[in-house]
Design a protein around this motif. Structure first.
Motif, PDB file in Angstrom:
ATOM      1  N   LYS A   1      -9.003   9.118   4.559  1.00 48.57           N
ATOM      2  CA  LYS A   1      -8.282   8.618   3.393  1.00 48.57           C
ATOM      3  C   LYS A   1      -9.237   7.935   2.416  1.00 48.57           C
ATOM      4  O   LYS A   1     -10.221   7.320   2.828  1.00 48.57           O
ATOM      5  CB  LYS A   1      -7.197   7.623   3.820  1.00 48.57           C
TER       6      LYS A   1
ATOM      7  N   ASP B   1      -0.184   5.160   0.326  1.00 50.24           N
ATOM      8  CA  ASP B   1      -0.496   5.725   1.631  1.00 50.24           C
ATOM      9  C   ASP B   1       0.825   6.131   2.289  1.00 50.24           C
ATOM     10  O   ASP B   1       1.383   5.418   3.130  1.00 50.24           O
ATOM     11  CB  ASP B   1      -1.238   4.700   2.491  1.00 50.24           C
TER      12      ASP B   1
ATOM     13  N   MET C   1      -5.700   3.487   0.419  1.00 61.20           N
ATOM     14  CA  MET C   1      -5.454   2.433   1.399  1.00 61.20           C
ATOM     15  C   MET C   1      -5.381   1.045   0.779  1.00 61.20           C
ATOM     16  O   MET C   1      -5.154   0.058   1.481  1.00 61.20           O
ATOM     17  CB  MET C   1      -6.534   2.474   2.486  1.00 61.20           C
TER      18      MET C   1
ATOM     19  N   ASN D   1      -7.462   7.186   9.077  1.00 62.03           N
ATOM     20  CA  ASN D   1      -8.029   6.394   7.978  1.00 62.03           C
ATOM     21  C   ASN D   1      -9.394   6.905   7.546  1.00 62.03           C
ATOM     22  O   ASN D   1      -9.794   6.715   6.390  1.00 62.03           O
ATOM     23  CB  ASN D   1      -8.137   4.921   8.391  1.00 62.03           C
TER      24      ASN D   1
ATOM     25  N   CYS E   1       0.845  -1.203   0.000  1.00 63.16           N
ATOM     26  CA  CYS E   1       0.000   0.000   0.000  1.00 63.16           C
ATOM     27  C   CYS E   1       0.881   1.254   0.000  1.00 63.16           C
ATOM     28  O   CYS E   1       0.801   2.100   0.908  1.00 63.16           O
ATOM     29  CB  CYS E   1      -0.931  -0.017   1.203  1.00 63.16           C
TER      30      CYS E   1
ATOM     31  N   THR F   1      -5.969  -5.616   3.535  1.00 61.71           N
ATOM     32  CA  THR F   1      -6.923  -4.638   2.998  1.00 61.71           C
ATOM     33  C   THR F   1      -8.375  -4.950   3.337  1.00 61.71           C
ATOM     34  O   THR F   1      -9.240  -4.091   3.163  1.00 61.71           O
ATOM     35  CB  THR F   1      -6.793  -4.529   1.463  1.00 61.71           C
TER      36      THR F   1
ATOM     37  N   TYR G   1       1.022   6.282   6.182  1.00 63.38           N
ATOM     38  CA  TYR G   1       1.141   4.983   6.845  1.00 63.38           C
ATOM     39  C   TYR G   1       2.532   4.396   6.669  1.00 63.38           C
ATOM     40  O   TYR G   1       3.109   3.853   7.616  1.00 63.38           O
ATOM     41  CB  TYR G   1       0.107   3.984   6.308  1.00 63.38           C
TER      42      TYR G   1
END
Length: 240
Positions: free
Chosen positions: A167, A122, A172, A164, A119, A196, A125
């Protein structure tokens, strides 16, 4: 025979139905497997192997019973339980694997991982992940008193949930090129991952040939597993 893969159970004392479903799975379907692979986020949070939470002991004993029955169990860390260590692995009989593991099952090469490293869109993250995977930061955190670690973990979960919520679903999710890159790195046509919470079988092209990305579902209201046999790779759902 078959090899089974699961991920994203997020076990916690507040969700007894999921725990009960997992225990039934270990005593039933898993006992007939050649091996069980857990691809991360077995627990909702992990603040150290010294946490006396009775749930952790219960799960360790159940997995150990599976291993003692002749079914090996392997574990890849997730983003929620990346601090799960050698002590719990020893108590449960699990074998800890690196974050990317190539397997050869029934003549079929495949790659397994948790999925968060894919991911890459992102950025927030990924920066956070790099920080908490720094060895000295982990060492300092694990040296803190248990009650302080509990407070830090609770705050981190709250901050993550808040972040989150702002987002997009696309950010994500996995990056398609990152998927191709890692499959070509390991020369495989099959990739299995979790993280996910979007169970599906995706077709793509890697190494100049048709390839498949199999995404495990989270254990919210039902179980999810991938069953690999000599004949097929199946993404299955089943009731707790």
């Amino acid at each position: 025979m078959a090899t089974l893969f699961i991920a994203d159970l997020h076990l916690q004392t507040e969700e007894p139905a999921i725990t009960a479903g997992f225990l039934r799975f270990l005593a039933g379907e898993a006992r007939r497997a050649d091996a069980l692979y857990i691809l991360g986020d077995l627990f909702e949070a992990w603040i150290g192997d010294d946490d006396p939470n009775p749930l952790h002991q219960q799960i360790a004993h159940a997995i150990k019973a599976l291993v003692d029955s002749g079914v090996p169990c392997y574990f890849i860390h997730g983003n929620r339980d990346f601090l799960l260590g050698k002590r719990f692995a020893r108590e449960s009989g699990m074998t800890l694997l690196p974050e990317e593991q190539r397997l050869e099952l029934y003549g079929r090469p495949l790659l397994i991982l948790h999925g968060d490293t894919l991911c890459i869109d992102d950025a927030g993250y990924q920066a956070f992940r790099a920080k908490v995977h720094t060895p000295w930061i982990q060492k300092v955190f694990l040296a803190l008193p248990l009650f302080i670690r509990q407070k830090i973990a609770a705050r981190m979960r709250a901050d993550s949930k808040a972040a989150n919520s702002h987002k997009s679903m696309e950010i994500m999710d996995v990056n398609p090129q990152a998927v191709v890159d890692v499959m070509e790195k390991y020369h495989v046509q099959w990739l299995i991952h979790g993280h996910t919470h979007r169970p599906d079988v995706h077709t793509l092209t890697a190494n100049g040939e048709p390839a498949y990305r199999v995404v495990l579902g989270a254990w919210h209201t039902e179980g999810s597993m991938v069953k690999v046999t000599a004949e097929d790779v199946e993404l299955l759902r089943f009731p707790f």
